[in-house]
Write a protein that holds these residues in place. Structure first.
Motif, PDB file in Angstrom:
ATOM      1  N   GLU A 135       0.814  -1.203   0.000  1.00 10.61           N
ATOM      2  CA  GLU A 135       0.000   0.000   0.000  1.00 10.61           C
ATOM      3  C   GLU A 135       0.854   1.262   0.000  1.00 10.61           C
ATOM      4  O   GLU A 135       0.552   2.247  -0.677  1.00 10.61           O
ATOM      5  CB  GLU A 135      -0.937  -0.015   1.208  1.00 10.61           C
ATOM      6  CG  GLU A 135      -2.047   0.993   1.072  1.00 10.61           C
ATOM      7  CD  GLU A 135      -3.133   0.805   2.121  1.00 10.61           C
ATOM      8  OE1 GLU A 135      -3.272  -0.311   2.654  1.00 10.61           O
ATOM      9  OE2 GLU A 135      -3.816   1.791   2.411  1.00 10.61           O
ATOM     10  N   TYR A 189       1.996   1.878  -3.397  1.00 14.69           N
ATOM     11  CA  TYR A 189       0.843   2.353  -4.170  1.00 14.69           C
ATOM     12  C   TYR A 189       0.638   3.848  -3.945  1.00 14.69           C
ATOM     13  O   TYR A 189       0.489   4.629  -4.887  1.00 14.69           O
ATOM     14  CB  TYR A 189      -0.361   1.540  -3.709  1.00 14.69           C
ATOM     15  CG  TYR A 189      -1.710   1.939  -4.263  1.00 14.69           C
ATOM     16  CD1 TYR A 189      -2.124   1.537  -5.525  1.00 14.69           C
ATOM     17  CD2 TYR A 189      -2.596   2.669  -3.481  1.00 14.69           C
ATOM     18  CE1 TYR A 189      -3.377   1.865  -6.002  1.00 14.69           C
ATOM     19  CE2 TYR A 189      -3.850   3.018  -3.945  1.00 14.69           C
ATOM     20  CZ  TYR A 189      -4.241   2.612  -5.216  1.00 14.69           C
ATOM     21  OH  TYR A 189      -5.487   2.936  -5.681  1.00 14.69           O
ATOM     22  N   ASP A 190       0.709   4.246  -2.644  1.00 17.80           N
ATOM     23  CA  ASP A 190       0.540   5.668  -2.320  1.00 17.80           C
ATOM     24  C   ASP A 190       1.592   6.520  -3.020  1.00 17.80           C
ATOM     25  O   ASP A 190       1.299   7.560  -3.602  1.00 17.80           O
ATOM     26  CB  ASP A 190       0.652   5.877  -0.809  1.00 17.80           C
ATOM     27  CG  ASP A 190      -0.539   5.293  -0.073  1.00 17.80           C
ATOM     28  OD1 ASP A 190      -1.550   4.998  -0.749  1.00 17.80           O
ATOM     29  OD2 ASP A 190      -0.451   5.114   1.151  1.00 17.80           O
ATOM     30  N   ILE A 217       0.920   6.703  -6.777  1.00 16.39           N
ATOM     31  CA  ILE A 217      -0.204   7.585  -7.087  1.00 16.39           C
ATOM     32  C   ILE A 217       0.209   9.047  -6.882  1.00 16.39           C
ATOM     33  O   ILE A 217      -0.084   9.918  -7.705  1.00 16.39           O
ATOM     34  CB  ILE A 217      -1.407   7.278  -6.168  1.00 16.39           C
ATOM     35  CG1 ILE A 217      -1.850   5.853  -6.328  1.00 16.39           C
ATOM     36  CG2 ILE A 217      -2.526   8.268  -6.415  1.00 16.39           C
ATOM     37  CD1 ILE A 217      -2.918   5.607  -7.320  1.00 16.39           C
ATOM     38  N   GLU A 218       0.886   9.271  -5.790  1.00 19.39           N
ATOM     39  CA  GLU A 218       1.295  10.632  -5.479  1.00 19.39           C
ATOM     40  C   GLU A 218       2.160  11.200  -6.602  1.00 19.39           C
ATOM     41  O   GLU A 218       1.984  12.335  -7.035  1.00 19.39           O
ATOM     42  CB  GLU A 218       2.061  10.641  -4.155  1.00 19.39           C
ATOM     43  CG  GLU A 218       2.129  12.016  -3.519  1.00 19.39           C
ATOM     44  CD  GLU A 218       2.957  11.985  -2.253  1.00 19.39           C
ATOM     45  OE1 GLU A 218       3.151  10.868  -1.707  1.00 19.39           O
ATOM     46  OE2 GLU A 218       3.407  13.043  -1.826  1.00 19.39           O
ATOM     47  N   GLU A 228       0.038  11.651  -9.767  1.00 21.31           N
ATOM     48  CA  GLU A 228      -0.859  12.757  -9.492  1.00 21.31           C
ATOM     49  C   GLU A 228      -0.124  14.098  -9.671  1.00 21.31           C
ATOM     50  O   GLU A 228      -0.682  15.067 -10.164  1.00 21.31           O
ATOM     51  CB  GLU A 228      -1.340  12.569  -8.055  1.00 21.31           C
ATOM     52  CG  GLU A 228      -2.493  13.363  -7.556  1.00 21.31           C
ATOM     53  CD  GLU A 228      -3.835  12.997  -8.168  1.00 21.31           C
ATOM     54  OE1 GLU A 228      -4.640  13.890  -8.186  1.00 21.31           O
ATOM     55  OE2 GLU A 228      -4.070  11.837  -8.626  1.00 21.31           O
ATOM     56  N   GLU A 288     -10.085 -10.416  -7.215  1.00 23.90           N
ATOM     57  CA  GLU A 288     -10.052 -10.249  -5.768  1.00 23.90           C
ATOM     58  C   GLU A 288     -10.697 -11.439  -5.066  1.00 23.90           C
ATOM     59  O   GLU A 288     -10.132 -12.025  -4.147  1.00 23.90           O
ATOM     60  CB  GLU A 288     -10.843  -8.980  -5.424  1.00 23.90           C
ATOM     61  CG  GLU A 288     -10.549  -8.436  -4.072  1.00 23.90           C
ATOM     62  CD  GLU A 288     -11.181  -7.066  -3.908  1.00 23.90           C
ATOM     63  OE1 GLU A 288     -12.189  -6.784  -4.579  1.00 23.90           O
ATOM     64  OE2 GLU A 288     -10.664  -6.294  -3.112  1.00 23.90           O
ATOM     65  N   ILE A 315      -7.667  -5.628  -3.076  1.00 26.00           N
ATOM     66  CA  ILE A 315      -6.938  -4.967  -4.154  1.00 26.00           C
ATOM     67  C   ILE A 315      -7.264  -3.477  -4.081  1.00 26.00           C
ATOM     68  O   ILE A 315      -8.408  -3.117  -3.814  1.00 26.00           O
ATOM     69  CB  ILE A 315      -7.447  -5.508  -5.512  1.00 26.00           C
ATOM     70  CG1 ILE A 315      -7.327  -7.018  -5.574  1.00 26.00           C
ATOM     71  CG2 ILE A 315      -6.746  -4.840  -6.670  1.00 26.00           C
ATOM     72  CD1 ILE A 315      -5.950  -7.511  -5.736  1.00 26.00           C
ATOM     73  N   LEU A 316      -6.258  -2.666  -4.304  1.00 27.88           N
ATOM     74  CA  LEU A 316      -6.546  -1.232  -4.467  1.00 27.88           C
ATOM     75  C   LEU A 316      -6.374  -0.912  -5.946  1.00 27.88           C
ATOM     76  O   LEU A 316      -5.524  -1.499  -6.620  1.00 27.88           O
ATOM     77  CB  LEU A 316      -5.576  -0.396  -3.645  1.00 27.88           C
ATOM     78  CG  LEU A 316      -5.738  -0.507  -2.123  1.00 27.88           C
ATOM     79  CD1 LEU A 316      -4.615   0.236  -1.437  1.00 27.88           C
ATOM     80  CD2 LEU A 316      -7.081   0.015  -1.687  1.00 27.88           C
ATOM     81  N   HIS A 317      -7.199   0.004  -6.404  1.00 28.56           N
ATOM     82  CA  HIS A 317      -7.112   0.322  -7.823  1.00 28.56           C
ATOM     83  C   HIS A 317      -7.400   1.804  -8.028  1.00 28.56           C
ATOM     84  O   HIS A 317      -8.192   2.398  -7.300  1.00 28.56           O
ATOM     85  CB  HIS A 317      -8.125  -0.522  -8.592  1.00 28.56           C
ATOM     86  CG  HIS A 317      -8.401   0.008  -9.965  1.00 28.56           C
ATOM     87  ND1 HIS A 317      -9.647   0.406 -10.363  1.00 28.56           N
ATOM     88  CD2 HIS A 317      -7.574   0.219 -11.015  1.00 28.56           C
ATOM     89  CE1 HIS A 317      -9.594   0.844 -11.605  1.00 28.56           C
ATOM     90  NE2 HIS A 317      -8.351   0.738 -12.025  1.00 28.56           N
ATOM     91  N   CYS A 318      -6.758   2.353  -9.021  1.00 32.44           N
ATOM     92  CA  CYS A 318      -6.971   3.762  -9.300  1.00 32.44           C
ATOM     93  C   CYS A 318      -6.636   4.037 -10.765  1.00 32.44           C
ATOM     94  O   CYS A 318      -5.807   3.335 -11.352  1.00 32.44           O
ATOM     95  CB  CYS A 318      -6.052   4.569  -8.384  1.00 32.44           C
ATOM     96  SG  CYS A 318      -6.259   6.310  -8.588  1.00 32.44           S
ATOM     97  N   VAL A 319      -7.311   5.008 -11.335  1.00 33.14           N
ATOM     98  CA  VAL A 319      -6.992   5.389 -12.712  1.00 33.14           C
ATOM     99  C   VAL A 319      -6.239   6.711 -12.667  1.00 33.14           C
ATOM    100  O   VAL A 319      -6.690   7.654 -12.019  1.00 33.14           O
ATOM    101  CB  VAL A 319      -8.276   5.584 -13.545  1.00 33.14           C
ATOM    102  CG1 VAL A 319      -7.924   5.729 -15.008  1.00 33.14           C
ATOM    103  CG2 VAL A 319      -9.225   4.451 -13.321  1.00 33.14           C
TER     104      VAL A 319
END
Lengths: 193, 1100
Positions: free
Chosen positions: A112, A115-116, A119-120, A123, A179, A186-190
């Motif tokens: 995680e 992942y952060d 994404i950061e 982003e 999952e 699961i974490l997911h992001c677009v």
């Protein structure tokens, strides 16, 4: 999607989990790259508070030699030399995700925190092409066994993804299936390049 | 194909590549060529573009969508580097936008997103708007209109990209302000010169606002997909940062989202969304404008689980906050006049920076002013009723404790949340049109206010209780848009019966299948109840599937079955208000019970089938009528008789209400045909009997059946009991045994019942009598020899029970010596009452010798079998095998000497034969002694010669001894006794030629008689005499020789012996005949002991 789909596998040091998955996926013919997302490459040392720390870009070869010099026995026993040996057959050195200019279709992270960070980073980048990228996190513990297992899961996921005609449309369902099938959350992001 | 030909002129290269692309067989080759073409064209300037545009565009109709995508990319790049190209390709792009392949469409949206600012900038910079330009703009607007509609496209990916397109349009069509974080180079309305005819900033801005509203609506829609939501959040956050004027709207949208997560999201999607929301809020927090919304953002962040340090890291510096707070609201930046196309009216600058009054803000203010602790408590209490019974798992996973409860900030936040809810539900308070008016106008009208407040609180409580107290993640919620009360019946159509059935059965089946999942959660009890309840509500349609389901794994699902039965039972008993008791429920109950029991019973493979069956029977609320009969039938069957009988027994004990039914079934089983079943049932009955259960019933039943035995014919009840049996109206052993079975068991435990049995015995038909006698051994085996019951029986000795008593005595004395008391009693009974000698048989061994000799004549009259028994008892003791009261010699001698007046000859002959034939006991020695003793008797017994003859044929070695006896008989003048004389002659015939010498000692007349009686010996005797030496022959009288030689026998006979009458001859002949043929004869002793064998009169 096809085998030309570009995968990035990211863990924190680009040593164990991402490399294992890198190995498995590239063996299966995927277009895959692997990265670390941490500030520096950290490898367990003689004690929990004394890790070996390297910069990204130091080759696996050099790290291998350095560890041999430090305590060959220890690093043979805990499998780190073995791991480094595997890594240097795959690519030259650990790479940091945040320094990468390549654009991917799928980024798979291994914990995680990673992942952060991913994404950061994404982003914070300007979206130049409005090209969607799916960031997916599968939690994998940082040890050899879990890494092997995780690589299999990632391989499975990758297979599901490339078998999918319209990933942007189907990703939600696909991840739900995956999952429930692998019984991990699961974490997911677009994000957009 | 070599694509690396060294051609220097880019033009030629392009031609070459284009040709290759046209000829290329695979998509990959084509793609490579086109990419090369694109590179070459874009690097070598617009003139190449002009010349090759058409050639490249020719590929836009390629069958492969990848190629078409590349073309879109090419057009995008071309327009970016040369906006002048746009008018030429706008039609093509528009054409590609309607492509059938979604991937191509997506690529076009992507391209448009980037072309949009490019074109705007190109137009803005244009000195003159040409016709071409305005037509290009028209095309773009048309395409924009098309893309905008795609926010609710079927395809998720298209929606995601449309989102981004919105973002771009909104950013392009709004003004920058000083806090905008986006790049300066970014296009904004500021870049549009006011004089531009075709672009009207105000219209564009209005459109942007409208698009923003759409986007926020999309963001807050209930059924947005996870991917869309994530993208949309990113978009909103980006817009807020680039255009701080939207900050307020975006933050309230995020608050709304947090309070109302779409119900369709799965658990992990919820965590992804919350995570993303947190990230976006942190990003917003870094923005200077966020200072105005500091509390909103930080409270939201805390709610999302952000740590203090995370929040602080992104917080603006306190000094900045201070500075900003002191600062006057930003003055309108744009002061440029806005010209309208048609008239030159000068429009006053519009204050841009003033944020539109958000309805949420307004409502929030309203709510906050009224949110007293009292009202809050009221709301919580009202909502309490609607809380779920247990905490939903997603609640605990996403819940974070409220850190600053009760503080101003928190009240503010709660008010905000409520306001968000209210606004979302369409109950928000619209800000007055005239924003100059103070909000406090509400306060002015007191009465109006109160009613409004109360109605709002009412609504509030409803809203929050309905769904919003529980953060999203699973429970669907659909806030109504208006206050108008909704009547379900108005907006729904009744389902067809078929659809209803299908849905009901579908849902119940899913409930069944949820078994494992629920087991983990520990809610299986609830589920069982629910399944049972549903099933009992729809009895007809669910029976089959539920029973099938239960049968799959009876071990686990028996609970379901039991719940179901209880449910049905409750319906029958009328415990429910929703289902009226009916005979249908009753039938359903019986049916379900029967089917489950039926399924269970055939599951021989199931290890604990018996336990399960027991549970079913013991735990079911009631047992249907058929269930006992079912068990009874099962008891008769092969596999599970034991289980069924055990179960019946348990039922008697544990279900006392109707135990008589179960017990009756058991009793009936006691008369079953199968002996195994019978004995199991019997042991069950007796087990209960011994526990003191149902004793009276058992006894009555046993006696009832016993009484059947005294009937002449078996009653219906006994006969028609079992299938496959030929009905008969005659007693047979089986039937009698069945009737006796239970009583025997009782008799075994209570010997005083023997009198009842004796009474029945006296009246029974012979077949039944026999059966009774046969079955006495077991129940009486423990009877004491000195049992008062036995004595009583002996004393009363009812008529017709002699054989019964004898049998009883037999059984009693089978293993032990009869006790003196018993012997005394029996003798007494013999003497005083019955006078049946058979009484004495069991105690013969204990009777004095003289008495035995007294009764011997009577004993002799018994049947052969009884006689045998008597003899063996007399000779050997049946218990220890030692010698009995008489020796064989004594017995045989005494038999011979029995007075003919006491006993008929036939019986005597029979008994003697019986003895003699037993060559083990009556050896040749014994016989010899006996014969000797008999010969010595003053009056020789009549049967002596017969016995001698028998002995001779059984023991040939006795010949010598017999000759001696014959000699002795001569001395005794045997010829004087006609019977003996006949026997003598027979004997001589047997023992010839040795006997000739004895015969020759007789007188000539006697010899003549012998020859007449037995002519066959004449020849051998004659030759015997002829062999004599002359001297010896001289001693033989001439008459004898003459007789031996020939005819004159008759004369001699007539002269000498006339005392033999015809009758005597016949009589004696008969006796002897019988004796000689002993070996080959088969005896038939009839049961009648008294044969009137009259003795022949002794001569004339």
């Amino acid at each position: 999607m096809t085998k030309t789909t570009k995968f990035a596998i990211v863990c924190s040091s680009n040593m164990n989990r991402s490399m294992e998955a890198h190995r498995v996926l590239s063996k299966k013919g995927f277009s895959v790259k692997s990265y670390g997302s941490g500030d520096r490459v950290k490898i367990p040392g003689p004690a929990i508070d004394k890790p070996n720390v390297y910069d990204f870009g130091v080759t696996y070869d050099k790290i291998f030699a350095d560890l041999c010099r430090k305590d060959k026995d220890l690093y043979t026993r805990n499998g780190i030399l073995n791991m480094l040996d595997r890594n240097r057959r795959i690519k030259e050195c650990p790479e940091r995700f945040q320094n990468e200019k390549d654009k991917f279709d799928i980024v798979i992270t291994c914990e995680e925190r990673v992942y952060d960070q991913v994404i950061e980073y994404l982003e914070s980048q300007e979206s130049e092409f409005t090209k969607p990228v799916h960031v997916i996190n599968i939690d994998i513990q940082d040890n050899h066994e879990e890494a092997t297992l995780g690589a299999f899961l990632i391989n499975e996921l990758a297979n599901m993804l490339i078998a999918c005609d319209d990933i942007d449309n189907d990703i939600d369902e696909l991840l739900q299936d995956f999952e429930s099938h692998c019984n991990r959350s699961i974490l997911h992001c677009v994000q957009f390049y | 194909m070599d694509i690396k030909q060294n051609i220097k002129d880019p033009k030629e290269q392009i031609v070459e590549f284009l040709n290759q692309a046209v000829l290329a067989k695979t998509t990959d080759e084509k793609l490579t060529c086109l990419t090369r073409v694109q590179d070459l064209i874009l690097h070598h300037g617009p003139e190449l573009l002009d010349s090759f545009l058409d050639e490249v565009l020719a590929f836009q109709n390629d069958r492969n969508q990848e190629i078409r995508r590349v073309i879109v990319g090419f057009l995008e790049e071309a327009c970016k580097s040369e906006p002048d190209v746009f008018p030429k390709v706008a039609v093509n792009i528009s054409f590609l936008l309607r492509d059938e392949a979604v991937t191509v469409q997506k690529r076009v949206i992507q391209a448009l997103t980037h072309l949009y600012p490019v074109v705007l900038r190109w137009l803005s910079k244009a000195k003159n708007i040409t016709k071409e330009m305005s037509s290009a703009w028209d095309w773009l607007v048309r395409m924009k209109g098309e893309v905008i509609k795609w926010l609710d496209h079927d395809n998720d990916g298209v929606r995601t990209l449309t989102n981004k397109f919105y973002e771009m349009v909104i950013i392009c069509q709004t003004y920058r302000d000083e806090e905008s974080t986006s790049k300066e180079s970014e296009f904004s309305l500021d870049a549009i010169p006011p004089a531009l005819k075709i672009l009207k900033p105000r219209k564009l801005e209005d459109e942007a606002n409208k698009l923003m509203a759409d986007l926020i609506k999309f963001h807050g829609s209930m059924h947005i997909s996870s991917a869309n939501l994530l993208a949309c959040m990113g978009t909103l956050s980006l817009i807020a940062r680039a255009r701080p004027m939207f900050m307020g709207q975006v933050i309230s949208a995020m608050e709304m989202l947090h309070a109302n997560l779409p119900p369709t999201l799965t658990k992990s999607q919820v965590s992804s969304v919350r995570k993303h929301l947190k990230l976006q809020l942190l990003n917003l927090l870094k923005h200077p404008t966020a200072i105005d919304y500091l509390t909103n953002i930080t409270t939201l962040l805390t709610d999302l689980g952000a740590t203090q340090s995370e929040v602080e890291k992104c917080m603006p510096k306190p000094s900045d906050i201070q500075r900003r707070k002191q600062r006057v609201p930003p003055t309108p930046k744009r002061t440029k006049p806005d010209f309208d196309d048609d008239d030159d009216e000068f429009l006053a600058p519009k204050p841009k920076a003033k944020r539109a009054v958000d309805p949420i803000d307004y409502t929030q203010k309203f709510v906050k002013e009224r949110l007293s602790p009292h009202v809050a408590a009221e709301m919580v209490i009202k909502a309490m009723v609607r809380l779920p019974d247990s905490m939903p798992p997603h609640f605990s996973s996403s819940y974070t404790p409220i850190a600053a409860a009760g503080t101003e900030g928190q009240i503010h936040h709660v008010a905000r949340l409520l306001a968000a809810q209210l606004t979302a539900a369409g109950l928000g308070i619209d800000p007055p049109k005239d924003t100059d008016k103070n909000l406090d106008i509400w306060e002015e009208d007191d009465d109006d206010m109160k009613s409004t407040v109360s109605s709002f609180i009412e609504v509030d409580s409803k809203k929050s209780s309905l769904s919003h107290l529980v953060p999203a993640g699973g429970i669907p919620q659909a806030p109504s848009k208006t206050l108008k009360s909704m009547k379900l019946s108005e907006i729904t159509k009744p389902l067809s019966a078929e659809a209803k059935t299908k849905m009901v059965s579908g849902s119940i089946i899913r409930m069944y299948r949820g078994e494992k999942m629920l087991l983990n959660v520990g809610a299986s009890n609830l589920r069982n109840t629910l399944v049972a309840k549903m099933s009992s509500l729809f009895p007809d349609m669910m029976h089959d599937s539920l029973i099938a389901f239960i049968s799959e794994d009876l071990r686990i699902r028996l609970d379901v079955a039991l719940s179901w039965l209880y449910e049905l039972y409750s319906t029958i008993m009328g415990f429910f208000t929703y289902a009226s008791p009916s005979s249908r429920a009753f039938d359903a109950y019986n049916n379900v019970f029967g089917r489950i029991a039926g399924t269970l019973i055939v599951r021989n493979d199931l290890k604990d089938r018996d336990q399960l069956l027991t549970r079913l029977y013991l735990e079911a609320p009631m047992l249907p009528e058929g269930s006992v009969d079912f068990l009874r039938r099962q008891a008769m069957s092969e596999q599970c008789s034991q289980a069924a009988i055990d179960l019946l027994k348990q039922l008697v004990i544990y279900r006392p209400g109707r135990q008589i039914n179960y017990f009756n079934a058991l009793l009936e089983l006691c008369t079953a045909r199968k002996s195994e079943v019978k004995s199991q049932a019997l042991s069950a009955v007796m087990g209960l009997y011994e526990k003191g259960e149902m004793q009276q019933v058992t006894e009555d039943y046993a006696v009832m059946y016993l009484n059947f035995l005294s009937l002449k014919e078996p009653p219906e009840l006994v006969i028609g009991d079992e299938e496959g049996e030929e009905p008969t109206n005659q007693w047979n052993e089986q039937l009698a045994k069945n009737c006796l079975f239970l009583f025997s068991a009782l008799l075994e435990r209570d010997h005083s019942r023997i009198h009842e049995l004796a009474k029945i015995f006296a009246n029974a038909v012979p077949d039944v009598k026999r059966t009774i006698l046969k079955n006495l051994d077991v129940p009486l085996k423990n009877m004491d020899m000195e049992s008062p019951q036995l004595f009583k029986l002996l004393e009363t000795c009812p008529e017709g029970t002699e054989t019964f008593i004898t049998k009883v005595l037999h059984v009693v004395t089978e293993r032990v010596h009869p006790s003196p008391v018993l012997v005394e009693k029996v003798r007494e009974a013999y003497k005083e009452r019955a006078a049946d000698v058979r009484f004495l048989i069991p105690i013969l061994g204990s009777i004095p010798k003289f008495e035995i000799l007294n009764i011997l004549p009577k004993l002799v009259k018994l049947t052969q079998a009884a006689l045998k028994e008597v003899f063996s008892r007399l000779l050997t003791n049946p218990i220890d095998g030692l010698s009995g009261p008489l020796t064989p010699v004594e017995l045989l001698v005494n038999l011979h000497t029995i007075d003919a007046s006491k006993c008929d000859v036939k019986s005597l002959m029979k008994s003697i034969t019986l003895c003699v034939e037993d060559t083990n006991t009556f050896t040749s020695e014994v016989i010899a002694i006996v014969i000797n003793q008999l010969v010595e008797q003053p009056i020789m017994p009549t049967l002596l010669m017969r016995t001698i003859l028998q002995a001779l044929s059984l023991h040939p070695k006795l010949t010598g001894f017999v000759l001696n006896i014959l000699q002795k008989l001569l001395v005794k003048q045997v010829w004087k006794n006609k019977v003996l004389w006949e026997g003598f002659i027979k004997c001589c015939e047997k023992t010839q030629p040795q006997s000739f010498s004895i015969l020759l000692q007789l007188s000539p007349s006697q010899i003549g008689h012998v020859l007449t009686m037995c002519p066959s010996i004449r020849e051998p005797m004659y030759s015997h005499v002829m062999q004599f030496p002359d001297s010896q022959r001289a001693h033989i009288p001439n008459s004898v020789v003459m007789m031996l030689y020939g005819a004159p026998v008759d004369e001699a006979l007539q002269m000498k012996d006339e005392q033999y009458s015809y009758e005597v001859k016949t009589e004696a002949h008969e006796i002897l005949e019988e004796a000689t043929n002993l070996q080959s004869q088969s005896y038939e002793y009839d049961s009648e002991l008294t044969v009137p064998g009259e003795e022949a009169p002794p001569g004339t």
